[in-house]
Write an enzyme that holds these catalytic residues in place. Sequence first.
Site, mmCIF file in Angstrom:
data_model
loop_
_atom_site.group_PDB
_atom_site.id
_atom_site.type_symbol
_atom_site.label_atom_id
_atom_site.label_comp_id
_atom_site.label_asym_id
_atom_site.label_seq_id
_atom_site.Cartn_x
_atom_site.Cartn_y
_atom_site.Cartn_z
ATOM 1 N N HIS A 1 39.771 31.231 39.420
ATOM 2 C CA HIS A 1 41.189 30.871 39.355
ATOM 3 C C HIS A 1 41.815 30.766 40.744
ATOM 4 O O HIS A 1 41.246 31.206 41.751
ATOM 5 C CB HIS A 1 41.970 31.879 38.507
ATOM 6 C CG HIS A 1 42.062 33.259 39.081
ATOM 7 N ND1 HIS A 1 42.930 33.604 40.093
ATOM 8 C CD2 HIS A 1 41.395 34.395 38.767
ATOM 9 C CE1 HIS A 1 42.810 34.882 40.383
ATOM 10 N NE2 HIS A 1 41.871 35.391 39.585
ATOM 11 N N SER B 1 34.801 39.918 29.851
ATOM 12 C CA SER B 1 35.230 41.142 30.534
ATOM 13 C C SER B 1 36.300 40.847 31.576
ATOM 14 O O SER B 1 36.505 41.621 32.512
ATOM 15 C CB SER B 1 34.023 41.836 31.174
ATOM 16 O OG SER B 1 33.327 40.953 32.032
ATOM 17 N N GLY B 2 36.989 39.720 31.412
ATOM 18 C CA GLY B 2 38.141 39.412 32.258
ATOM 19 C C GLY B 2 37.850 38.584 33.486
ATOM 20 O O GLY B 2 38.710 38.461 34.363
ATOM 21 N N TYR C 1 47.586 46.660 37.155
ATOM 22 C CA TYR C 1 48.076 45.411 37.721
ATOM 23 C C TYR C 1 48.440 44.445 36.592
ATOM 24 O O TYR C 1 47.927 44.529 35.470
ATOM 25 C CB TYR C 1 47.050 44.763 38.654
ATOM 26 C CG TYR C 1 45.760 44.340 37.970
ATOM 27 C CD1 TYR C 1 45.657 43.095 37.343
ATOM 28 C CD2 TYR C 1 44.644 45.170 37.972
ATOM 29 C CE1 TYR C 1 44.481 42.701 36.726
ATOM 30 C CE2 TYR C 1 43.464 44.782 37.364
ATOM 31 C CZ TYR C 1 43.384 43.553 36.740
ATOM 32 O OH TYR C 1 42.224 43.170 36.117
ATOM 33 N N ASN D 1 38.135 34.246 43.181
ATOM 34 C CA ASN D 1 39.376 33.685 43.735
ATOM 35 C C ASN D 1 39.070 32.423 44.535
ATOM 36 O O ASN D 1 38.084 32.387 45.290
ATOM 37 C CB ASN D 1 40.048 34.679 44.673
ATOM 38 C CG ASN D 1 40.686 35.858 43.942
ATOM 39 O OD1 ASN D 1 41.289 36.724 44.560
ATOM 40 N ND2 ASN D 1 40.541 35.918 42.624
ATOM 41 N N CYS E 1 37.370 38.761 39.495
ATOM 42 C CA CYS E 1 37.380 37.304 39.333
ATOM 43 C C CYS E 1 36.888 36.618 40.597
ATOM 44 O O CYS E 1 36.750 37.226 41.659
ATOM 45 C CB CYS E 1 38.795 36.826 39.018
ATOM 46 S SG CYS E 1 39.380 37.307 37.377
#
Length: 404
Positions: A332, A327-328, A314, A352, A350
């Site tokens: 957000h 680790s990302g 992605y 969201n 993440c």
Amino acid sequence: MRDFSQRLRAPLSVLAVVTAGVLTASCSNGTPGAGPGSTGKGASAAPTPLPVIQISPVKGASKVRPEKNVVVTASNGELEEVTVQAEGAGGKVLEGEFDAGRTKWVSKGPLKPASDYTVSARATGKGGPATVTSSFTTLKPAQELRIADITPNVKGETVGVGMPIMVRFDQPVADKKTIEKALQVTAEKPVQGAWRWIDDKFAIYRPAKFWPAHQKIRFTAELEGVRAGKNMYGVKNYATTMRVGAAWISSVDTRTHQMVVRKDGKVVQRMAISAGKATTREYTTTNGVHLTMERGSPVTMISPGKKEGDPGYYKEVVDHAVRISNSGEYVHSAPWSVGSQGRANVSHGCVNARPDQAKWFYENFHRGDVVKIVGTNRALEWNNGWGYWQMSFKQWKKGSALNG
């Protein structure tokens, strides 16, 4: 005939006696009969000696090691004043202490490497005053130690209550104990804390519990002249002030899909969220105490270890992204998952949030704010980003050179 030799002997004998008497009288300036050691009125007393001042290092010494003390002593008197100063513009005056009798002065703290020093000392005693001036030169280190980076160190920045102090050196430090003693943290609201060496160049300070909010914390590194290893010395001092703001604590529960933000204990925002879908480890949001690290808008997120065309690849461009790990993981904006927020976990790991609430969080966060996440089976590693609060303080301080 008459013996003229007999006639001449008598007068010569008398003359000898008279001469001897005159010589004896002329050698005596004291009272009749006074012998050696007499303290009669005419005897001269020995003068009282002046104070004698000695300085170490000796005059003209070169390549003096910076950790060496300057020692000044006085005999036959007391030291009135001692000044040890590095030459040149803004030359620092070395601090020191007298002993109880003021017959000895010893410097405190290291000397500046590769520098010329002048020593001036004045003493006084019964014999009068005495003054001595000397000079010496310290060695130039084969290796010079400096600080390459201090975080946080942004002028005017306010940080969160979880913010650590991170110090990175430009050289591997062998004598960590001595260097750590030179690193000082002074808080307006003091709490227990400790350094931990991550490697030979990187040391991090954190308190046992989160910093008390609303205060200033001063970090100083008095490295100049401090020995860091064989032929290695610090050559510069450092200082910075960290301003801790309000206690922003965000709590995320991936099971209820909710995020609650508190400021100084008061709820200021409730957010419906969607966390990692947990179909793989990398798509599982990490449990534990995270710190906000940085922000960006927009941020391009690419699947780690995959290239275009691979299964699971992605590439997403997201707005109002606040990083919480290496680790990302970010908090957000995710307009595409609004329908799942508050109901299901569908992200790649993440947190969201709705665009307007993600923007609010983005605009109000500070580096070092706390984000606590619960509800998953993947723990945040203590060294993943700023996950330092994942380690107990008892374990943390074992990494200190002073506690080891």
